[in-house]
Motif scaffolding. Structure first.
Motif, mmCIF file in Angstrom:
data_model
loop_
_atom_site.group_PDB
_atom_site.id
_atom_site.type_symbol
_atom_site.label_atom_id
_atom_site.label_comp_id
_atom_site.label_asym_id
_atom_site.label_seq_id
_atom_site.Cartn_x
_atom_site.Cartn_y
_atom_site.Cartn_z
ATOM 1 N N MET A 105 0.827 -1.209 0.000
ATOM 2 C CA MET A 105 0.000 0.000 0.000
ATOM 3 C C MET A 105 0.866 1.265 0.000
ATOM 4 S SD MET A 105 -3.158 0.689 -0.178
ATOM 5 C CE MET A 105 -4.098 2.191 -0.179
ATOM 6 N N VAL B 132 1.308 2.933 -3.399
ATOM 7 C CA VAL B 132 0.124 3.672 -3.839
ATOM 8 C C VAL B 132 0.097 5.060 -3.204
ATOM 9 C CG1 VAL B 132 -2.401 3.709 -3.851
ATOM 10 C CG2 VAL B 132 -1.190 1.548 -4.192
ATOM 11 N N THR C 218 -6.612 -2.110 -5.562
ATOM 12 C CA THR C 218 -6.136 -2.594 -4.272
ATOM 13 C C THR C 218 -6.894 -3.839 -3.847
ATOM 14 O OG1 THR C 218 -5.555 -0.336 -3.605
ATOM 15 C CG2 THR C 218 -5.779 -1.966 -1.856
ATOM 16 N N ASN D 288 -5.459 -7.745 -3.336
ATOM 17 C CA ASN D 288 -5.576 -8.497 -2.080
ATOM 18 C C ASN D 288 -6.308 -9.825 -2.282
ATOM 19 O OD1 ASN D 288 -4.289 -6.459 -0.691
ATOM 20 N ND2 ASN D 288 -6.195 -5.439 -0.093
ATOM 21 N N ARG E 216 -2.132 -4.339 -8.370
ATOM 22 C CA ARG E 216 -1.566 -3.344 -7.452
ATOM 23 C C ARG E 216 -0.972 -2.174 -8.228
ATOM 24 N NH1 ARG E 216 -2.391 -2.810 -2.202
ATOM 25 N NH2 ARG E 216 -1.784 -4.961 -1.780
ATOM 26 N N ALA F 53 -3.501 0.212 -9.407
ATOM 27 C CA ALA F 53 -3.890 1.123 -8.328
ATOM 28 C C ALA F 53 -2.864 2.246 -8.182
ATOM 29 C CB ALA F 53 -4.019 0.359 -7.012
#
Length: 361
Positions: A1, A4, A209, A213, A233, A236
């Motif tokens: 994350m 991002v 995202t 996951n 990912r 994103a």
């Protein structure tokens, strides 16, 4: 994350502080907007406002994507680079259109056929490349399946390998042209297209995202609930980079706008949305997420169709936002209300995306 967040933060800072510098350069060069004489009279005061601001959004997005990957020392992916290619390529077409308007000192730039040809060349190149570069587990950036929330059983490859490829290229070209022109038609009021696009990009940050996951590397009994998307990912990351750039640009593009994005920005942003939809397997879902763009595009189709068939106009002026201007609505009122509509469409689209997963469980 983290990647991002870094991408979004870098693009926001670059666009926020880079746009005023770009405005000064445009003013120094005399690169101002020319306004159509047959448009709303309230727009005449905007004549001379610096345009081609979309260049800032593109550069900020590219820089943010590169910085985010360098900071965390992660290589770029095929999917991320493809979306950036589509966005930049269409941005170049828009830049040529804007530059011709400025150099000719009129509101007409590229001829419609030349503009469509440029969009077509970029779209075809993107579609062909998107069917290359499989991942280690054999997942390609794009799929020949028609997708809504994920790949469906309707595969364009029913026509064979070559036929399926050709059909996909046509399908991708339709999406790319429709979305880029839809954002282009939405542009015209201070901050309208920028704000609406930002909301849809935010949705794709969440979609990418979530897909990352929940992505499944192998086929199992819950295959239907897995997203076979290459590099979700990184999609994103791209969405966050472009969204941050839009936020930074919107600071200066909000009413009264100090700069316009021009076709440079509207075509580029449409390309980014189209690329994200195709590579995240949410092609038809974009119709819901970008519902405002659909409504505005339909208003133009209805207006032109009605006038050619009956000689009568459905709206006082198309696109739809100008109808409400001529009806006496203030520009800021129209923009905010249209933002609300755009937000409702985005919420509906995200709700459908998430509900499909929950129901599947």
């Amino acid at each position: 994350m983290r990647i991002v967040l870094i991408a979004g933060a870098v693009s926001l800072v670059v666009a926020l502080f880079g746009t005023p510098l770009y405005i000064r350069w445009l003013v120094h060069r005399g690169y101002g907007q020319f306004v159509r004489d047959d448009g709303p009279t309230t727009h005449h005061v905007k004549r001379g406002t610096p345009t081609m601001g979309g260049a800032v959004i593109i550069l900020a997005s590219l820089l943010a994507y590169a910085v985010a990957h360098l900071v965390l020392w992660r290589p770029p992916t095929a999917s991320g680079l493809l979306v950036l290619f589509l966005m930049t390529g269409l941005g170049v077409v828009g830049f040529l259109d804007d530059f011709l308007k400025i150099s000719r000192k009129q509101s007409l730039g590229l001829r419609p056929k030349a503009k469509l040809a440029g969009q077509g060349l970029v779209g075809i190149a993107f579609a062909v490349l998107a069917l290359q570069f499989p991942s280690a587990d054999g997942v390609f950036p794009a799929s020949t399946n028609i997708s809504f929330l994920r790949d469906t059983r309707f595969d364009l490859a029913f026509a064979g390998t070559v036929g399926g490829t050709l059909l996909f290229v046509v399908w991708a070209l339709v999406i790319t042209s429709a979305v880029s022109n839809g954002v282009n038609l939405t542009d015209g009021l201070d901050g309208l297209a920028t704000g609406a696009t930002t909301m849809v990009l935010g949705a794709y940050v969440l979609i990418g995202t979530f897909q990352s996951n929940q992505n499944c590397a192998t086929l199992t009994e819950i295959e239907r609930r897995c997203y076979e998307v290459r590099d979700p990912r990184d999609l994103a990351v791209v969405a966050a980079a472009v969204m941050g750039a839009c936020f930074g640009f919107l600071w200066w593009n909000a009413s009264p706008a100090k700069i316009f994005m021009g076709d440079t920005g509207s075509l580029a942003l449409g390309g980014a949305l189209a690329g994200l939809a195709i590579l995240s397997r949410t092609q038809v879902l974009l119709v819901v997420l970008g519902g405002l763009f659909v409504l505005i595009t339909l208003s133009v189709i209805l207006q032109v169709g009605s006038f050619k068939l009956t000689g009568r106009r459905v709206f006082r002026m198309a696109p739809l936002q100008h109808h409400f201007e001529l009806a006496g609505w203030g520009e800021v009122t129209i923009v905010i209300r249209f933002w609300i509509i755009a937000g409702l469409f985005v919420a509906l689209g995200l709700g459908l995306f998430y509900a499909e997963w929950v129901v599947g469980e």
